[in-house]
Design an enzyme around this catalytic site. Structure first.
Site, mmCIF file in Angstrom:
data_model
loop_
_atom_site.group_PDB
_atom_site.id
_atom_site.type_symbol
_atom_site.label_atom_id
_atom_site.label_comp_id
_atom_site.label_asym_id
_atom_site.label_seq_id
_atom_site.Cartn_x
_atom_site.Cartn_y
_atom_site.Cartn_z
ATOM 1 N N TYR A 48 102.162 55.859 57.180
ATOM 2 C CA TYR A 48 103.190 55.104 57.889
ATOM 3 C C TYR A 48 103.603 55.916 59.116
ATOM 4 O O TYR A 48 104.501 56.757 59.054
ATOM 5 C CB TYR A 48 104.413 54.858 56.992
ATOM 6 N N GLY A 198 106.892 37.997 52.715
ATOM 7 C CA GLY A 198 105.994 36.938 52.262
ATOM 8 C C GLY A 198 104.740 36.884 53.115
ATOM 9 O O GLY A 198 104.102 37.908 53.371
HETATM 10 N N1 LIG Z 1 101.397 49.294 48.383
HETATM 11 C C1 LIG Z 1 101.140 48.624 49.475
HETATM 12 O O1 LIG Z 1 99.990 48.250 49.730
HETATM 13 C C2 LIG Z 1 102.245 48.272 50.411
HETATM 14 C C3 LIG Z 1 101.987 47.372 51.461
HETATM 15 C C4 LIG Z 1 103.042 47.045 52.305
HETATM 16 C C5 LIG Z 1 104.288 47.594 52.108
HETATM 17 N N2 LIG Z 1 104.502 48.475 51.090
HETATM 18 C C6 LIG Z 1 105.845 49.059 50.859
HETATM 19 O O2 LIG Z 1 106.711 48.007 50.501
HETATM 20 C C7 LIG Z 1 107.863 48.025 51.361
HETATM 21 C C8 LIG Z 1 108.349 46.598 51.546
HETATM 22 O O3 LIG Z 1 107.377 45.874 52.263
HETATM 23 P P1 LIG Z 1 107.647 45.421 53.785
HETATM 24 O O4 LIG Z 1 108.591 46.355 54.428
HETATM 25 O O5 LIG Z 1 106.319 45.206 54.409
HETATM 26 O O6 LIG Z 1 108.168 43.968 53.602
HETATM 27 P P2 LIG Z 1 109.545 43.323 53.073
HETATM 28 O O7 LIG Z 1 110.489 44.322 52.573
HETATM 29 O O8 LIG Z 1 109.129 42.211 52.217
HETATM 30 O O9 LIG Z 1 110.082 42.702 54.440
HETATM 31 C C9 LIG Z 1 110.312 43.492 55.564
HETATM 32 C C10 LIG Z 1 110.474 42.569 56.750
HETATM 33 O O10 LIG Z 1 111.631 41.770 56.541
HETATM 34 C C11 LIG Z 1 112.638 42.123 57.479
HETATM 35 N N3 LIG Z 1 113.898 42.283 56.724
HETATM 36 C C12 LIG Z 1 114.229 43.244 55.826
HETATM 37 N N4 LIG Z 1 115.471 43.024 55.354
HETATM 38 C C13 LIG Z 1 115.923 41.908 55.957
HETATM 39 C C14 LIG Z 1 117.136 41.193 55.896
HETATM 40 N N5 LIG Z 1 118.145 41.563 55.093
HETATM 41 N N6 LIG Z 1 117.256 40.073 56.670
HETATM 42 C C15 LIG Z 1 116.259 39.677 57.487
HETATM 43 N N7 LIG Z 1 115.101 40.325 57.591
HETATM 44 C C16 LIG Z 1 114.920 41.425 56.839
HETATM 45 C C17 LIG Z 1 112.196 43.411 58.133
HETATM 46 O O11 LIG Z 1 112.576 43.442 59.493
HETATM 47 P P3 LIG Z 1 113.794 44.409 59.995
HETATM 48 O O12 LIG Z 1 113.222 45.783 60.111
HETATM 49 O O13 LIG Z 1 114.151 43.777 61.288
HETATM 50 O O14 LIG Z 1 114.884 44.314 58.978
HETATM 51 C C18 LIG Z 1 110.678 43.313 58.033
HETATM 52 O O15 LIG Z 1 110.163 42.519 59.088
HETATM 53 C C19 LIG Z 1 107.352 48.690 52.646
HETATM 54 O O16 LIG Z 1 108.412 49.150 53.453
HETATM 55 C C20 LIG Z 1 106.459 49.755 52.084
HETATM 56 O O17 LIG Z 1 107.214 50.889 51.680
HETATM 57 C C21 LIG Z 1 103.509 48.792 50.228
#
Ligand SMILES: NC(=O)c1ccc[n+]([C@@H]2O[C@H](COP(=O)([O-])OP(=O)(O)OC[C@H]3O[C@@H](n4cnc5c(N)ncnc54)[C@H](OP(=O)(O)O)[C@@H]3O)[C@@H](O)[C@H]2O)c1
Length: 270
Positions: A48, A198
Site C-alpha cells: 500500500y 462494493g
Molecule cells: N485482502 C485483500 O485483498 C484486500 C483488498 C482490498 C482491500 N483490503 C483491505 O480492506 C480495507 C477495506 O477495503 P477498501 O478500503 O478498499 O474498501 P471499503 O472500506 O469497502 O470502502 C472504501 C471506500 O469507501 C469510501 N468510504 C469509506 N468510509 C466512508 C463513509 N463513511 N462514507 C462514504 N464513503 C466512505 C472511501 O473513500 P474515502 O477515503 O473518501 O472515505 C473509499 O473510497 C482496505 O483499506 C484494505 O486494508 C484488502
C-alpha cells in the site's frame, strides 16, 4: 487476541484512487484519532504505497510506540516493484523478504497477524507452509489467509492454525457466504474487504441502492454505515476494516458499530 469489531483498513491512507497523494498530517492525525475512538485492529500491507506515501510508514509515524492492545495485520503474497508496478505473486521462498519488509517499515520485531493473500493458486500449502516456518521462528504471531476459496482454508489448517480469513464481501457480493459460515463454525474471524466500496473496488465510492438508502434515512445514518452494520450482522465472528482517508468518514464508520438493523431491514437488504 481480542479486537473491537470496527477496525481500520489502511489502503486509503496513501492517496486517492486517481493517484493524488494524501495530506500527510491529516492521515497521521486520522490514525491517532482511530485509536482514540477504540480501533485496535489495523489492516495494512507493504504494497500500500503511492508515489509519496507508504501506509506502513504512516502507521509507524502515527502510532509507534504501539499501544499494547493494538493488532496490526498485514498481507504478503502480492508485491510491487519500486515504481509501483505489480509483480507476480511471490514464490514461497520470497515470503520471508516480504515479512521482513513489513517488520522494517512498521518498526517491529514481530508481526501480530500475517495474511497470505493468494491469487490463482489451486493449493496454497507451499506458501502457507513457508509462513508457518516464519511463525515458528518468532517473526509472526498469527496467520490468516485472504482471497481464498473454501478448499484453501482446509489446506492451510492442515499446516498451522488460521485465525482470520479476509475476503471481498458485502451486501452485493455474497460469493464468500459459505466461507463466512465455515469461519463462524470454527471460531475464525471473517474480515471482509470492499464491504462499503462494493463494485467500486479500488476506485471506491459507495454505490446507491434503494433499500440501503431507505434504511439509512430511517436511522439518520449514511449508506456506508448501513453497509458496515449489515456485514457485522452476519455473525459475531465478522469484523470490519473500513478504509478511509477522510477523518469524518472514520468517525461515521466507528459509530456504525452501534447501528443495529431490525429483522425487517435485514430481510429487505437480503
Ligand atoms: N485482502 C485483500 O485483498 C484486500 C483488498 C482490498 C482491500 N483490503 C483491505 O480492506 C480495507 C477495506 O477495503 P477498501 O478500503 O478498499 O474498501 P471499503 O472500506 O469497502 O470502502 C472504501 C471506500 O469507501 C469510501 N468510504 C469509506 N468510509 C466512508 C463513509 N463513511 N462514507 C462514504 N464513503 C466512505 C472511501 O473513500 P474515502 O477515503 O473518501 O472515505 C473509499 O473510497 C482496505 O483499506 C484494505 O486494508 C484488502
Amino acid at each position: 487476541m481480542t479486537v473491537n469489531r470496527i477496525g481500520f483498513g489502511a489502503m486509503r491512507l496513501t492517496g486517492s484512487a486517481l493517484g493524488a497523494p494524501s495530506d500527510r498530517d491529516r492521515v497521521i492525525g486520522l490514525l491517532r484519532r482511530a485509536v482514540e475512538l477504540g480501533v485496535n485492529h489495523i489492516d495494512t500491507a507493504a504494497f500500500y504505497f503511492s508515489p509519496l506515501r507508504s501506509a506502513n510508514e504512516l502507521i509507524n509515524r502515527a502510532l509507534a510506540p504501539y499501544p499494547d492492545d493494538l493488532v496490526i495485520a498485514t498481507k504478503v503474497g502480492p508485491g510491487r516493484d519500486p515504481a509501483g508496478d505489480w509483480l507476480p505473486l511471490a514464490r514461497p521462498d520470497q515470503l520471508r523478504g516480504q515479512v521482513e519488509e513489513n517488520l522494517r517499515q512498521l518498526g517491529r520485531d514481530h508481526l501480530d497477524v500475517v495474511n497470505l493473500r493468494q491469487h490463482g493458486l489451486d493449493s496454497i500449502a507451499e506458501h502457507f507452509g513457508a509462513l508457518a516456518e516464519l511463525r515458528d521462528a518468532g517473526l509472526i504471531r498469527h496467520l490468516g489467509i485472504s482471497n481464498v476459496r473454501p478448499q484453501h482454508l482446509a489446506q492451510a489448517q492442515a499446516i498451522a492454525p488460521v485465525v482470520c480469513v479476509q475476503n471481498a464481501y458485502g451486501i452485493a457480493n455474497r460469493i464468500s457466504d459459505k466461507t463466512l459460515r465455515t469461519c463462524g463454525e470454527q471460531g475464525i474471524a471473517f474480515v471482509p474487504f470492499y464491504s462499503i466500496a462494493g463494485d467500486g473496488r479500488e476506485a471506491g465510492g459507495v454505490a446507491d441502492n434503494d433499500a440501503v438508502l431507505a434504511i439509512a434515512r430511517q436511522h439518520g445514518a449514511t449508506p456506508a454505515q448501513v453497509r458496515i452494520a449489515w456485514t457485522l450482522s452476519r455473525g459475531p465472528h465478522v469484523l470490519a476494516i473500513p478504509g478511509t482517508g477522510n477523518p469524518d468518514h472514520l468517525v461515521e464508520n466507528v459509530a456504525a458499530g452501534a447501528l443495529r438493523l431490525s429483522a425487517d431491514e435485514l430481510a429487505s437488504l437480503e
